[in-house]
Every structure is written in C-alpha cells, then in structure tokens.
Scaffold this motif. Structure first.
Motif, PDB file in Angstrom:
ATOM      1  N   GLN A 153      46.225  41.308  50.784  1.00 41.13           N
ATOM      2  CA  GLN A 153      46.140  40.692  52.112  1.00 41.13           C
ATOM      3  C   GLN A 153      44.698  40.323  52.438  1.00 41.13           C
ATOM      4  OE1 GLN A 153      48.039  43.778  54.408  1.00 41.13           O
ATOM      5  NE2 GLN A 153      50.096  42.921  54.125  1.00 41.13           N
ATOM      6  N   TYR A 154      43.770  41.183  52.066  1.00 43.79           N
ATOM      7  CA  TYR A 154      42.342  40.899  52.268  1.00 43.79           C
ATOM      8  C   TYR A 154      41.931  39.688  51.438  1.00 43.79           C
ATOM      9  CZ  TYR A 154      37.330  41.943  52.769  1.00 43.79           C
ATOM     10  OH  TYR A 154      35.992  41.876  53.060  1.00 43.79           O
ATOM     11  N   ALA A 155      42.340  39.653  50.172  1.00 42.78           N
ATOM     12  CA  ALA A 155      41.992  38.538  49.294  1.00 42.78           C
ATOM     13  C   ALA A 155      42.570  37.225  49.801  1.00 42.78           C
ATOM     14  CB  ALA A 155      42.485  38.821  47.872  1.00 42.78           C
ATOM     15  N   HIS A 156      43.798  37.299  50.309  1.00 45.55           N
ATOM     16  CA  HIS A 156      44.453  36.090  50.841  1.00 45.55           C
ATOM     17  C   HIS A 156      43.763  35.620  52.118  1.00 45.55           C
ATOM     18  CE1 HIS A 156      47.537  33.174  51.578  1.00 45.55           C
ATOM     19  NE2 HIS A 156      47.975  33.781  52.664  1.00 45.55           N
ATOM     20  N   ARG A 157      43.437  36.557  52.965  1.00 37.82           N
ATOM     21  CA  ARG A 157      42.785  36.210  54.238  1.00 37.82           C
ATOM     22  C   ARG A 157      41.448  35.511  54.001  1.00 37.82           C
ATOM     23  NH1 ARG A 157      40.986  40.476  59.055  1.00 37.82           N
ATOM     24  NH2 ARG A 157      39.957  38.925  60.391  1.00 37.82           N
ATOM     25  N   TYR A 158      40.700  35.968  53.025  1.00 35.64           N
ATOM     26  CA  TYR A 158      39.372  35.402  52.771  1.00 35.64           C
ATOM     27  C   TYR A 158      39.370  34.386  51.620  1.00 35.64           C
ATOM     28  CZ  TYR A 158      37.649  38.777  56.118  1.00 35.64           C
ATOM     29  OH  TYR A 158      37.428  39.490  57.271  1.00 35.64           O
ATOM     30  N   ASP A 159      40.552  33.987  51.196  1.00 41.96           N
ATOM     31  CA  ASP A 159      40.745  32.865  50.270  1.00 41.96           C
ATOM     32  C   ASP A 159      39.999  33.037  48.951  1.00 41.96           C
ATOM     33  OD1 ASP A 159      41.931  30.411  49.603  1.00 41.96           O
ATOM     34  OD2 ASP A 159      40.155  29.288  50.206  1.00 41.96           O
ATOM     35  N   TYR A 160      40.105  34.210  48.363  1.00 38.23           N
ATOM     36  CA  TYR A 160      39.561  34.389  47.026  1.00 38.23           C
ATOM     37  C   TYR A 160      40.404  33.625  46.015  1.00 38.23           C
ATOM     38  CZ  TYR A 160      36.267  38.005  48.465  1.00 38.23           C
ATOM     39  OH  TYR A 160      35.222  38.683  49.051  1.00 38.23           O
ATOM     40  N   ALA A 161      39.762  33.076  45.001  1.00 39.13           N
ATOM     41  CA  ALA A 161      40.487  32.356  43.955  1.00 39.13           C
ATOM     42  C   ALA A 161      41.268  33.310  43.060  1.00 39.13           C
ATOM     43  CB  ALA A 161      39.516  31.532  43.112  1.00 39.13           C
ATOM     44  N   TYR A 162      40.715  34.498  42.846  1.00 39.80           N
ATOM     45  CA  TYR A 162      41.346  35.480  41.960  1.00 39.80           C
ATOM     46  C   TYR A 162      41.170  36.880  42.533  1.00 39.80           C
ATOM     47  CZ  TYR A 162      40.963  31.590  38.679  1.00 39.80           C
ATOM     48  OH  TYR A 162      41.027  30.359  38.093  1.00 39.80           O
ATOM     49  N   ALA A 163      42.137  37.751  42.221  1.00 44.75           N
ATOM     50  CA  ALA A 163      42.050  39.165  42.593  1.00 44.75           C
ATOM     51  C   ALA A 163      42.337  40.010  41.369  1.00 44.75           C
ATOM     52  CB  ALA A 163      43.028  39.501  43.711  1.00 44.75           C
ATOM     53  N   VAL A 164      41.618  41.114  41.266  1.00 44.05           N
ATOM     54  CA  VAL A 164      41.734  42.016  40.121  1.00 44.05           C
ATOM     55  C   VAL A 164      41.965  43.429  40.624  1.00 44.05           C
ATOM     56  CG1 VAL A 164      40.570  42.954  38.082  1.00 44.05           C
ATOM     57  CG2 VAL A 164      40.126  40.601  38.801  1.00 44.05           C
ATOM     58  N   PHE A 195      45.363  46.791  35.072  1.00 49.44           N
ATOM     59  CA  PHE A 195      44.159  45.963  34.961  1.00 49.44           C
ATOM     60  C   PHE A 195      44.597  44.514  34.777  1.00 49.44           C
ATOM     61  CE2 PHE A 195      39.851  45.607  32.507  1.00 49.44           C
ATOM     62  CZ  PHE A 195      39.254  45.080  33.648  1.00 49.44           C
ATOM     63  N   ARG A 196      44.683  43.780  35.891  1.00 46.66           N
ATOM     64  CA  ARG A 196      45.236  42.430  35.891  1.00 46.66           C
ATOM     65  C   ARG A 196      44.429  41.520  36.801  1.00 46.66           C
ATOM     66  NH1 ARG A 196      51.757  43.840  36.410  1.00 46.66           N
ATOM     67  NH2 ARG A 196      51.759  45.337  34.697  1.00 46.66           N
ATOM     68  N   ILE A 197      44.364  40.251  36.437  1.00 46.04           N
ATOM     69  CA  ILE A 197      43.733  39.260  37.299  1.00 46.04           C
ATOM     70  C   ILE A 197      44.795  38.234  37.676  1.00 46.04           C
ATOM     71  CG2 ILE A 197      42.863  37.936  35.304  1.00 46.04           C
ATOM     72  CD1 ILE A 197      40.401  37.255  37.100  1.00 46.04           C
ATOM     73  N   LYS A 198      44.841  37.866  38.984  1.00 47.42           N
ATOM     74  CA  LYS A 198      45.880  36.969  39.500  1.00 47.42           C
ATOM     75  C   LYS A 198      45.239  35.828  40.266  1.00 47.42           C
ATOM     76  CE  LYS A 198      47.249  41.493  39.793  1.00 47.42           C
ATOM     77  NZ  LYS A 198      46.353  42.652  40.049  1.00 47.42           N
ATOM     78  N   ASN A 199      45.919  34.687  40.285  1.00 51.45           N
ATOM     79  CA  ASN A 199      45.389  33.537  41.007  1.00 51.45           C
ATOM     80  C   ASN A 199      45.899  33.504  42.449  1.00 51.45           C
ATOM     81  OD1 ASN A 199      48.027  32.562  40.883  1.00 51.45           O
ATOM     82  ND2 ASN A 199      47.561  30.907  39.447  1.00 51.45           N
ATOM     83  N   ARG A 200      45.563  32.430  43.168  1.00 51.68           N
ATOM     84  CA  ARG A 200      45.890  32.347  44.592  1.00 51.68           C
ATOM     85  C   ARG A 200      47.393  32.412  44.849  1.00 51.68           C
ATOM     86  NH1 ARG A 200      41.354  28.652  44.899  1.00 51.68           N
ATOM     87  NH2 ARG A 200      39.812  29.413  46.421  1.00 51.68           N
ATOM     88  N   ARG A 201      48.180  31.778  43.983  1.00 51.49           N
ATOM     89  CA  ARG A 201      49.623  31.772  44.206  1.00 51.49           C
ATOM     90  C   ARG A 201      50.193  33.190  44.183  1.00 51.49           C
ATOM     91  NH1 ARG A 201      54.329  28.546  40.856  1.00 51.49           N
ATOM     92  NH2 ARG A 201      53.284  29.402  39.009  1.00 51.49           N
ATOM     93  N   VAL A 202      49.739  33.989  43.226  1.00 53.94           N
ATOM     94  CA  VAL A 202      50.213  35.360  43.124  1.00 53.94           C
ATOM     95  C   VAL A 202      49.650  36.214  44.259  1.00 53.94           C
ATOM     96  CG1 VAL A 202      50.321  37.393  41.648  1.00 53.94           C
ATOM     97  CG2 VAL A 202      50.447  35.111  40.627  1.00 53.94           C
ATOM     98  N   ILE A 203      48.390  35.999  44.597  1.00 55.90           N
ATOM     99  CA  ILE A 203      47.789  36.734  45.711  1.00 55.90           C
ATOM    100  C   ILE A 203      48.597  36.530  46.992  1.00 55.90           C
ATOM    101  CG2 ILE A 203      45.777  36.851  47.253  1.00 55.90           C
ATOM    102  CD1 ILE A 203      44.057  36.137  44.792  1.00 55.90           C
ATOM    103  N   ALA A 204      48.930  35.288  47.288  1.00 55.89           N
ATOM    104  CA  ALA A 204      49.683  34.990  48.513  1.00 55.89           C
ATOM    105  C   ALA A 204      51.045  35.678  48.504  1.00 55.89           C
ATOM    106  CB  ALA A 204      49.854  33.485  48.662  1.00 55.89           C
ATOM    107  N   SER A 205      51.709  35.684  47.354  1.00 53.46           N
ATOM    108  CA  SER A 205      53.014  36.328  47.248  1.00 53.46           C
ATOM    109  C   SER A 205      52.912  37.834  47.420  1.00 53.46           C
ATOM    110  CB  SER A 205      53.649  36.003  45.891  1.00 53.46           C
ATOM    111  OG  SER A 205      54.879  36.669  45.741  1.00 53.46           O
ATOM    112  N   PHE A 206      51.924  38.454  46.757  1.00 54.85           N
ATOM    113  CA  PHE A 206      51.765  39.903  46.841  1.00 54.85           C
ATOM    114  C   PHE A 206      51.271  40.342  48.216  1.00 54.85           C
ATOM    115  CE2 PHE A 206      51.064  40.613  41.983  1.00 54.85           C
ATOM    116  CZ  PHE A 206      52.415  40.362  41.774  1.00 54.85           C
ATOM    117  N   ALA A 207      50.534  39.488  48.897  1.00 50.79           N
ATOM    118  CA  ALA A 207      50.111  39.819  50.269  1.00 50.79           C
ATOM    119  C   ALA A 207      51.313  39.937  51.188  1.00 50.79           C
ATOM    120  CB  ALA A 207      49.147  38.750  50.780  1.00 50.79           C
ATOM    121  N   ASP A 208      52.345  39.174  50.894  1.00 50.43           N
ATOM    122  CA  ASP A 208      53.562  39.179  51.715  1.00 50.43           C
ATOM    123  C   ASP A 208      54.550  40.253  51.294  1.00 50.43           C
ATOM    124  OD1 ASP A 208      55.331  37.866  53.730  1.00 50.43           O
ATOM    125  OD2 ASP A 208      56.558  37.462  51.945  1.00 50.43           O
TER     126      ASP A 208
END
Length: 235
Positions: free
Chosen positions: A79-90, A161-174
């Motif tokens: 949710q933090y990564a999505h809010r601040y529009d990070y390209a990737y989250a790990v 230990f995974r890196i995800k892009n914006r599409r996955v970040i948005a889904s996991f935030a929800d």
C-alpha cells in the motif's frame, strides 16, 4: 526524490538481527543508491521498534499497533509502494537470509525482461544454500503441487525474496493473503495472467531469532497452504 525501487522489510520481534540487516542494506545502498527502504514493524513486543527508529531518516518506517502476520505486514508495504508510485517493490526478510547484494541482479532482470514478478531462487541453479531436509522436501512438494494446478514450475515457491512491478503492487495493495502467502500468490499470478520468472540467487541461513515455521508447525503450514492454493485456483 524517491528511488524507483522500494525494499520492504517486514519485522516481528527481530531485535537480535534487525540492526545487522539494516546496516548491511544501507551499506549496499551507499554504493548502489537505486532503492528506498521501508521497515514495517508488525506489532513487535521486543526492542525492534526502538532499534528501527534509530535509523530514521535513512529509512521509512510504519509501526503497526498489532501483529498482523507476514501477509498483513507486506500488504501494508505494498500500500505504501502504491501510494508513492514506486516502479518496483521487493520483499527482504529482516532475519538476514536475503542478501541485499543480489538485488541488483533481480532489478536488472525485471527491467530488461518486462516480467511482472521475479523470484530470487535458491534452487533454479545450484547455490551454496543448505537447508534442513524437511524444509527442502516441503519446498519440492509445493513446486509440484502448484505445477499440477498451473502448469508453471517454480523451483523455489516459498522464497519471499521477490521483485514486483506496478501492476502487481497495485493488486497486492488491494488484496494479499494473510498467512504464508508466497506459494499462494503464485497461483494468483498464473490465474491473472502475470508473467513471472525465477533467477538464481544466493541466500544465507537465518542470522538470528526463530522461524515461525518449525516442529509441528511444518505440517500445519503445508496443509494450510495446500488448501489455500486449491481455494485460490478455484476462484
């Protein structure tokens, strides 16, 4: 100015190792400053909060009032990564198993390949990692159990230990599984048409504290995750 990658470190009662983990992460960032760090303190009852707070403002922190488990802590990070529009989250475990030095390899691969998610794998190729036989049997079980449903063979399905892009970040935030989510979200990824892959990385044994999966909980973990995988695939 925020960096393109957010490293999320969920921490619950990690006073024995959180300082060494953060020291290592920040030392690497001093040489490769392409990521920010967020620690999600998951309602720790030891000195984790005080130790983490000492690293402000070098890192970002979220302190949860109650223990939500790994799923809730990670969803908070997404949710933090999505809010601040990070390209990737790990996800990077607080116990020191995940080696921050391997992050550059994962970041370059996801940038070049345009995959949705890259898993840091101990077993895609031979590495120095040595785990307990019972744990390796459990990992192999999930590899073929998930393959039976999805047709996708992931050699290290329990790796966090995974890196995800914006599409996955948005889904996991929800929406994100609450308990032991790593195998379950692989089924989610396949069902939603996400493009995932593995890349070989080195990992260490846990550097301190105690795993939440031990003794009789190993069988409980396997049964619970198996049921969650079946339920997720049947949606």
């Amino acid at each position: 100015m925020r960096n393109p990658v957010l490293v999320i470190i969920p921490a619950y009662n990690e006073e024995q190792v959180i300082e060494s983990t953060l020291d290592g992460v920040l030392a690497f960032r001093a040489k490769q400053p392409f990521f920010d760090v967020l620690v999600v303190n998951d309602g720790s009852q030891d000195k984790t909060k005080q130790l983490v707070d000492a690293y402000t403002p070098q890192i970002y922190t979220v302190h949860l009032a109650h223990n939500l488990g790994i799923g809730g802590a990670m969803q908070t990070g997404y949710q933090y990564a999505h809010r601040y529009d990070y390209a990737y989250a790990v996800q990077l475990d607080a116990d020191g198993q995940h080696m921050i030095e391997e992050l550059m390899k994962m970041y370059r691969y996801i940038e070049e390949s345009n995959h949705d998610m890259i898993i840091g794998s101990r077993f895609k190729e031979k590495t120095a990692y040595k785990g307990a036989m019972s744990r390796r049997i459990g990992i192999a079980f999930f590899t073929y159990f998930i393959y039976a449903f999805t047709g996708k063979k992931i050699m290290d399905p329990t790796s966090g230990f995974r890196i995800k892009n914006r599409r996955v970040i948005a889904s996991f935030a929800d929406d994100y599984p609450s308990d032991y989510p790593e195998p379950e979200v692989l089924v989610t990824a396949q069902r939603r048409g996400w493009d995932i892959d593995e890349i070989s990385v080195e990992m260490r044994p846990r550097q301190g504290g105690m795993s939440s999966i031990h003794s009789w909980k190993t069988l409980y973990y396997m049964m619970k995750v198996s049921l969650a995988v079946v339920k997720e695939w049947s949606k």
